[in-house]
Design an enzyme around this catalytic site. Structure first.
Site, PDB file in Angstrom:
ATOM      1  N   ASN A 135      11.572 -12.355  70.999  1.00 51.22           N
ATOM      2  CA  ASN A 135      11.582 -11.677  72.295  1.00 51.22           C
ATOM      3  C   ASN A 135      10.273 -10.926  72.492  1.00 51.22           C
ATOM      4  O   ASN A 135       9.727 -10.354  71.545  1.00 51.22           O
ATOM      5  CB  ASN A 135      12.744 -10.667  72.327  1.00 51.22           C
ATOM      6  CG  ASN A 135      12.813  -9.906  73.641  1.00 51.22           C
ATOM      7  OD1 ASN A 135      12.695 -10.487  74.721  1.00 51.22           O
ATOM      8  ND2 ASN A 135      12.995  -8.596  73.564  1.00 51.22           N
TER       9      ASN A 135
ATOM     10  N   SER B 274       5.312  -5.846  72.240  1.00 53.17           N
ATOM     11  CA  SER B 274       5.707  -6.297  70.900  1.00 53.17           C
ATOM     12  C   SER B 274       6.420  -7.635  70.994  1.00 53.17           C
ATOM     13  O   SER B 274       7.138  -7.897  71.969  1.00 53.17           O
ATOM     14  CB  SER B 274       6.703  -5.312  70.256  1.00 53.17           C
ATOM     15  OG  SER B 274       6.196  -4.008  70.204  1.00 53.17           O
TER      16      SER B 274
ATOM     17  N   HIS C  67       8.688  -7.812  74.268  1.00 56.73           N
ATOM     18  CA  HIS C  67       9.202  -6.546  74.805  1.00 56.73           C
ATOM     19  C   HIS C  67       8.034  -5.630  75.161  1.00 56.73           C
ATOM     20  O   HIS C  67       7.109  -5.461  74.356  1.00 56.73           O
ATOM     21  CB  HIS C  67      10.102  -5.865  73.767  1.00 56.73           C
ATOM     22  CG  HIS C  67      10.653  -4.559  74.244  1.00 56.73           C
ATOM     23  ND1 HIS C  67      11.695  -4.499  75.147  1.00 56.73           N
ATOM     24  CD2 HIS C  67      10.277  -3.283  74.007  1.00 56.73           C
ATOM     25  CE1 HIS C  67      11.944  -3.223  75.421  1.00 56.73           C
ATOM     26  NE2 HIS C  67      11.100  -2.474  74.740  1.00 56.73           N
TER      27      HIS C  67
ATOM     28  N   ASP D 131      16.574  -5.103  70.929  1.00 55.04           N
ATOM     29  CA  ASP D 131      15.146  -4.851  70.709  1.00 55.04           C
ATOM     30  C   ASP D 131      14.896  -4.262  69.319  1.00 55.04           C
ATOM     31  O   ASP D 131      13.921  -3.517  69.111  1.00 55.04           O
ATOM     32  CB  ASP D 131      14.566  -3.920  71.785  1.00 55.04           C
ATOM     33  CG  ASP D 131      14.684  -4.516  73.187  1.00 55.04           C
ATOM     34  OD1 ASP D 131      14.562  -5.744  73.305  1.00 55.04           O
ATOM     35  OD2 ASP D 131      14.896  -3.760  74.138  1.00 55.04           O
TER      36      ASP D 131
HETATM   37  C1  GRF Z   1       7.194  -8.818  80.301  1.00 56.55           C
HETATM   38  O1  GRF Z   1       6.599  -7.592  80.548  1.00 56.55           O
HETATM   39  C2  GRF Z   1       7.971  -8.769  79.014  1.00 56.55           C
HETATM   40  O2  GRF Z   1       7.442  -7.872  78.090  1.00 56.55           O
HETATM   41  C3  GRF Z   1       9.318  -8.295  79.452  1.00 56.55           C
HETATM   42  O3  GRF Z   1       9.518  -8.836  80.727  1.00 56.55           O
HETATM   43  C4  GRF Z   1       8.262  -9.111  81.325  1.00 56.55           C
HETATM   44  C5  GRF Z   1       8.287 -10.549  81.737  1.00 56.55           C
HETATM   45  O4  GRF Z   1       7.301 -10.859  82.641  1.00 56.55           O
HETATM   46  N1  GRF Z   1      10.345  -8.651  78.522  1.00 56.55           N
HETATM   47  P1  GRF Z   1       7.156 -12.327  83.213  1.00 56.55           P
HETATM   48  O5  GRF Z   1       8.496 -12.693  83.869  1.00 56.55           O
HETATM   49  O6  GRF Z   1       6.803 -13.242  82.099  1.00 56.55           O
HETATM   50  O7  GRF Z   1       6.094 -12.224  84.254  1.00 56.55           O
END
Ligand code: GRF
Length: 221
Positions: free
Chosen positions: A111, A140, A113, A149
């Site tokens: 994931n 991360s 995050h 997470d």
């Molecule tokens: C990213 O900031 C990621 O860290 C979080 O959700 C966002 C996804 O952005 N989990 P995108 O949909 O890839 O533009």
């Protein structure tokens, strides 16, 4: 044999800018992998268009088709089972997966995050960073476990918090660096250099004592 491509299934909910970065890197042959399936829990997720344009199979697994979390989770496991991914990437997937899919892909699900975990698991990380007065923020990539997470962190990117920053400004600055973090981390996976083990993360068969840190060139030091 030209060899089996490393197969990645990507789960999204929204914009899909990370999915787009991955698709571009694959089409430009900067990454040797195949995106075998994109799953969204929202039919209207803009990111699905990136998958359609690249002719990647998509599956919408949402509340309307599958009543209840268990039914959605079961369908996700079924859909993933049909494509047998080497890795499942949660890239902006805003639904919490239950133990079914998480345990089925233990050590093979990661994931992205938007925080420097273990700081700020959960939502609204940008706002929480600003409220805490932190001088650094970041992103991360971690293995997914049943703790939200909370799985072992593989890699991170750091950005400074600037005076006058808003949550939106921080998010906009972090986004391109997250894309770089994702590509650099995926490269490690395609080379089968990273694994989860009971105590954390192994890189090249040695335990990581701290997450890999992305440098300004988009590489790990
Ligand atoms: C990213 O900031 C990621 O860290 C979080 O959700 C966002 C996804 O952005 N989990 P995108 O949909 O890839 O533009």
């Amino acid at each position: 044999m030209s060899g089996q491509k490393f197969k990645v299934a990507v789960l999204i909910s929204g914009t899909g800018s990370n999915l787009k970065a991955l698709i571009e890197a694959v089409s430009e042959k900067r990454l040797a992998l195949e995106i075998c399936l994109v799953i969204s829990n929202r039919a209207s997720a803009a990111g699905l268009d990136h998958a359609r344009q690249a002719q990647i199979p998509i599956a919408v697994i949402d509340k309307t088709g599958f009543a209840g979390n268990l039914a959605q989770d079961r369908e996700i496991v079924r859909a993933l089972g049909q494509v047998s991914p080497d890795l499942v990437l949660l890239a902006g997937y805003m639904r919490v997966l239950g133990a079914g899919p998480v345990n089925a892909y233990r050590g093979r699900m990661i994931n992205l995050h938007p925080s420097l975990l273990p700081r700020f698991p959960g939502l609204h990380t940008y706002q929480r960073v600003l409220e805490a007065g932190d001088t650094e923020h970041g992103g991360s990539i971690h293995f997914v476990t049943t703790e939200l997470d909370g799985g072992p962190v593989i890699s991170q990117v750091r950005i400074p918090v600037q005076s006058g920053d808003t949550a939106e400004a921080l998010a906009a600055r972090l986004s391109p660096r997250e894309h770089q973090l994702l590509l650099a981390t995926m490269e490690l996976f395609t080379r089968r250099r990273v694994k989860m083990f009971p105590g954390g993360v192994m890189l090249d068969d040695s335990p990581l004592t701290r997450p890999l840190l992305l440098n300004s060139k988009g590489l790990f030091d």
